[in-house]
Design a protein around this motif. Structure first.
Motif, mmCIF file in Angstrom:
data_model
loop_
_atom_site.group_PDB
_atom_site.id
_atom_site.type_symbol
_atom_site.label_atom_id
_atom_site.label_comp_id
_atom_site.label_asym_id
_atom_site.label_seq_id
_atom_site.Cartn_x
_atom_site.Cartn_y
_atom_site.Cartn_z
ATOM 1 N N PHE A 130 0.830 -1.204 0.000
ATOM 2 C CA PHE A 130 0.000 0.000 0.000
ATOM 3 C C PHE A 130 0.867 1.256 0.000
ATOM 4 O O PHE A 130 0.632 2.194 -0.777
ATOM 5 C CB PHE A 130 -0.927 -0.013 1.218
ATOM 6 N N VAL A 131 1.878 1.254 0.837
ATOM 7 C CA VAL A 131 2.774 2.414 0.908
ATOM 8 C C VAL A 131 3.483 2.626 -0.439
ATOM 9 O O VAL A 131 3.589 3.745 -0.935
ATOM 10 C CB VAL A 131 3.789 2.248 2.061
ATOM 11 N N SER B 88 2.386 1.783 -3.318
ATOM 12 C CA SER B 88 1.385 2.258 -4.274
ATOM 13 C C SER B 88 1.130 3.764 -4.082
ATOM 14 O O SER B 88 1.045 4.520 -5.066
ATOM 15 C CB SER B 88 0.109 1.459 -4.067
ATOM 16 N N GLN B 89 1.054 4.193 -2.843
ATOM 17 C CA GLN B 89 0.879 5.627 -2.565
ATOM 18 C C GLN B 89 2.072 6.432 -3.078
ATOM 19 O O GLN B 89 1.906 7.520 -3.624
ATOM 20 C CB GLN B 89 0.733 5.852 -1.062
ATOM 21 N N ARG C 108 3.876 5.724 -5.554
ATOM 22 C CA ARG C 108 3.785 5.814 -7.002
ATOM 23 C C ARG C 108 2.828 6.933 -7.406
ATOM 24 O O ARG C 108 3.089 7.672 -8.362
ATOM 25 C CB ARG C 108 3.318 4.485 -7.580
#
Lengths: 196, 196
Positions: free
Chosen positions: B137-138, B140-141, B143
Motif C-alpha cells: 500500500f505504501v 502504491s501511494q 507511485r
DNA sequence: AAATAAAGTTAAACTAGATTAACTTTTATT
DNA sequence: AATAAAAGTTAATCTAGTTTAACTTTATTT
C-alpha cells in the motif's frame, strides 16, 4: 474511554470480524478518543506518525508539499474512513504527508506503541486491519489505473459520482489538487460540463 | 511439497515473523509450487484470481487493457515479489488485471480456498501478510506521489535507479507503458539523457 | 544466411493541461 | 454595512507529452 462515542467504530469492525464483549473492552482500553478543530494538524510532514486514526465525524485531507511548495492532496477522509501516514506509521520514520482537519473532527486513535500488543491480545483485530489495508491497497491501485486511462474531465466525473458527499464539503481548488490538475483547468471542465 | 525449492519463501517470511518447524510444515501443506513458461498467463482479465503468488524466479508483468485495447503495466514482479490481482483475490470477483510471465517463472501459490484456514492455523502468517500488504500500500501511494510531482524524465530516472535489474530484463516499450508514456517519448528521453 | 517479425529511433504536427494575469463572486472579519 | 481575504472564473500564451509515419536496429525463424 467513552464507549458511547466510539460506537460507530465498533459497528464498522463488526462488518469484518465478530468481537466478544471482552475483546471490545480490550480494544477500548487501547484506543483514545480525541477532538480536533478545523485547521489543526493530526500529522505533520517530518514528524513521526504515532496513530492510526478512525474518523468518527468531520473531514481531513492528507497531502504533501512538493519542492516548489505546491500542495498535492492524496485523499480526503470523512466518517468511517481512516487517516494517517501509513508509511511513517509502520516504519516509525518521519512522515512525508500532512493530515489536516478541514472541519472539526472527532477521531479514535490507535497508538503505535500498543497496537502490536492489541493484535496479540485480540488476533481478530489483526485480521480486521489486514482486511482494511487490503482494501486500501486495492483503492490505491484503482487510482493509479484512473490516472493512466482517464482524462482530467473523466476523472472529475468519476470523483463526483463516487464521492458526492465529499464534493459538497470541500472547496473546489482542493478537488483540483486531489485530481492532480490546476484549479483553473477544473473551472474550465465544470463550465464545459454545464453546457453539455 | 518440495521444501527445497520453496526455501527463498521461508527466508523471506523469516524477515517478518519466526515460524516453528511445525508451522513451516503447515504452511508448506497449504501452498503449491508451479512453473510457468514465458508468455503464459497466471491471471487473465475476467477470470477470478484464485492465488496469491510469490515469485521464486523469473519475471511477470501485471497489466490491463483499456477500452482502446492499449496495454497499461501496473507492476513487474521478480524474485521475492508478489504477483496477483489483489482486488479480484480478496473479493473473488472477476479480475481487471492480467498477470503474464515475461520469462519462465517459478511460483509458490497460496490458494484462496485455504488461506483463511492457514491464517487460523498459523496466526503469525496473518501478521506476515498484513505487513506485506502494508508495504504494498505504501509503495502504491508513493507511485501516486511520483505521478503527481515528477516529469516523465524524472520518473524514468527514478525507475532506473530503483530497479536497475528490472530495466535490463524488460523491453523498453514495457517500461514506457509502466511509466505511463509512449515508447516514442521514452526514446526521446533516453537520447536527451545520453547527451547530458 | 536470408527473411521476417519485433523493438527502438527520429522528426513534424498536434493537443491536453499548465501558467500567467486580470477579473468576479463568495465568505469571513471588523 | 464595509472591508478584506479567500475562492472561483475567463482567456491568452505556452509546454510536456501524444500521434502519426517513415525509418533503423535487433532478435527470431526457417
Amino acid at each position: 474511554m467513552n464507549s458511547q462515542k466510539v460506537q460507530p467504530l465498533l459497528d464498522y469492525i463488526r462488518k469484518h470480524v465478530t468481537l466478544t464483549k471482552e475483546e471490545e473492552d480490550v480494544l477500548l482500553s487501547h484506543v483514545t478518543f480525541r477532538k480536533y478543530l478545523k485547521g489543526q494538524y493530526i500529522v505533520q510532514q517530518g514528524d513521526v506518525c504515532k496513530y492510526e486514526c478512525y474518523v468518527l465525524s468531520g473531514c481531513t485531507k492528507t497531502f504533501y508539499l512538493d519542492d516548489e511548495g505546491q500542495e498535492h492532496i492524496l485523499m480526503f477522509s470523512i466518517e468511517d474512513w481512516w487517516a494517517a501516514d501509513m508509511g511513517s506509521f509502520i516504519t516509525q520514520t518521519p512522515a512525508n504527508f500532512n493530515v489536516q482537519c478541514l472541519e472539526n473532527t472527532e477521531l479514535v486513535m490507535f497508538p503505535y506503541e500498543t497496537i502490536e500488543e492489541l493484535y496479540a491480545k485480540v488476533p481478530k483485530l489483526e485480521r480486521f486491519f489486514r482486511q482494511i489495508i487490503e482494501k486500501a491497497f486495492v483503492a490505491s491501485q484503482k487510482r493509479i489505473v484512473r490516472n493512466f486511462s482517464l482524462t482530467a474531465k473523466e476523472q472529475y466525473i468519476y470523483f463526483r459520482e463516487q464521492y458526492p458527499e465529499i464534493e459538497q464539503r470541500i472547496p473546489q481548488y482542493m478537488i483540483a489538487s486531489y485530481l492532480g490538475i490546476t484549479k483553473e483547468f477544473l473551472s474550465k471542465i465544470k463550465s464545459q460540463l454545464a453546457l453539455e
